[in-house]
Design an enzyme around this catalytic site. Sequence first.
Site, PDB file in Angstrom:
ATOM      1  N   CYS A  41       0.835  -1.202   0.000  1.00 41.75           N
ATOM      2  CA  CYS A  41       0.000   0.000   0.000  1.00 41.75           C
ATOM      3  C   CYS A  41       0.869   1.251   0.000  1.00 41.75           C
ATOM      4  O   CYS A  41       1.343   1.693   1.053  1.00 41.75           O
ATOM      5  CB  CYS A  41      -0.936  -0.004   1.213  1.00 41.75           C
ATOM      6  SG  CYS A  41      -2.073   1.405   1.251  1.00 41.75           S
ATOM      7  N   CYS A  80      -0.552   4.170   2.001  1.00 43.02           N
ATOM      8  CA  CYS A  80      -0.463   3.973   3.451  1.00 43.02           C
ATOM      9  C   CYS A  80       0.949   4.242   3.965  1.00 43.02           C
ATOM     10  O   CYS A  80       1.131   4.859   5.023  1.00 43.02           O
ATOM     11  CB  CYS A  80      -0.847   2.541   3.822  1.00 43.02           C
ATOM     12  SG  CYS A  80      -2.449   1.976   3.238  1.00 43.02           S
ATOM     13  N   ASP A  81       1.951   3.747   3.243  1.00 45.46           N
ATOM     14  CA  ASP A  81       3.309   3.692   3.777  1.00 45.46           C
ATOM     15  C   ASP A  81       4.328   4.569   3.066  1.00 45.46           C
ATOM     16  O   ASP A  81       5.474   4.679   3.526  1.00 45.46           O
ATOM     17  CB  ASP A  81       3.807   2.242   3.733  1.00 45.46           C
ATOM     18  CG  ASP A  81       2.936   1.315   4.575  1.00 45.46           C
ATOM     19  OD1 ASP A  81       2.378   1.787   5.578  1.00 45.46           O
ATOM     20  OD2 ASP A  81       2.802   0.132   4.225  1.00 45.46           O
TER      21      ASP A  81
END
Length: 309
Positions: free
Chosen positions: A134, A137-138
């Site tokens: 992701c 997300c990261d």
Amino acid sequence: MKHYQLIILGSGPAGLTAAIYAARAQLKPLVIAGLESGGQLMLTTDVGNYPGFEHDILGPDLMTNMRKQALRFGTEIIDKDATSVDFSKRPLAITANGGERFSSDAVIIATGASARWLELPSEQRLRGKGVSSCATCDGFFFKGQDVAVAGGGDTAMEDATFLTKFAKSVTILVRKPEVRASKIMFERARKNPKIAWRYNTIVTEVLGENRVSGVRLKGADTGRDEVLNVQGLFVAIGHKPNTEIFRGHLDLDKKGYVVVSDTTRTSVAGVFVAGDVQDFRYRQAVTAAGSGCMAALDAEKYLHTIHQT
């Protein structure tokens, strides 16, 4: 066969948010959480984009908090997988591991989707330690670092482009001689000066002890091995919705995602859906939680309607 007003399948942000809303509405829901409860956030380390937390929270801690909140309002949770369903008659029927059977007036499906991985032991060992599926997300955690993206579709192009906001460089690793991404997505990535390309390239190993330090590559056409020094590997080869047990019971699209009709309703009355099991576009914890709220409200209204007749 124990009967409930509402059964929720899945225990990620969508399922547990649905449980919180349903329990507060006095529906006394049952959550069949799965043997690996908590969803994809259980594989995530620092979460910094979920509202309400000034500082990053670990993915497993966030899911533990959600679970405790659902339990506090009276949700019943069992850590089993649903193995089959029967939506052809009333009440709706669900079977879990060990043959345990349940029935309900309404069901919320929140079984999520699973990222497709490269199936390398080193990749599994370093998930959350530089290996991610992701980028949104990261990506923030890779400021000023060199990263690689494995994949050749639209997701890989989108992830690589997004990562250039943070990373010093992004190398796209494509197994084939050309990408399968749409032309517009490919052109957008191709024009980005921070993106490099490696075609006919197979990732054979992720390097590093406690954090990613590089990836070992093999030329699909030459067979030559080499090492690319990167601090992160983003695997962008797609997701698979966890819908196999619903095949033949609900309308699914060609990729296997549950087809939604009018907010969270499915093709079967009384069966609702939330989260990544129907969302192939956003795939974020906060959007999953939002749709879990919607599904619970829709289920509550449905249950009120059928109990009035």
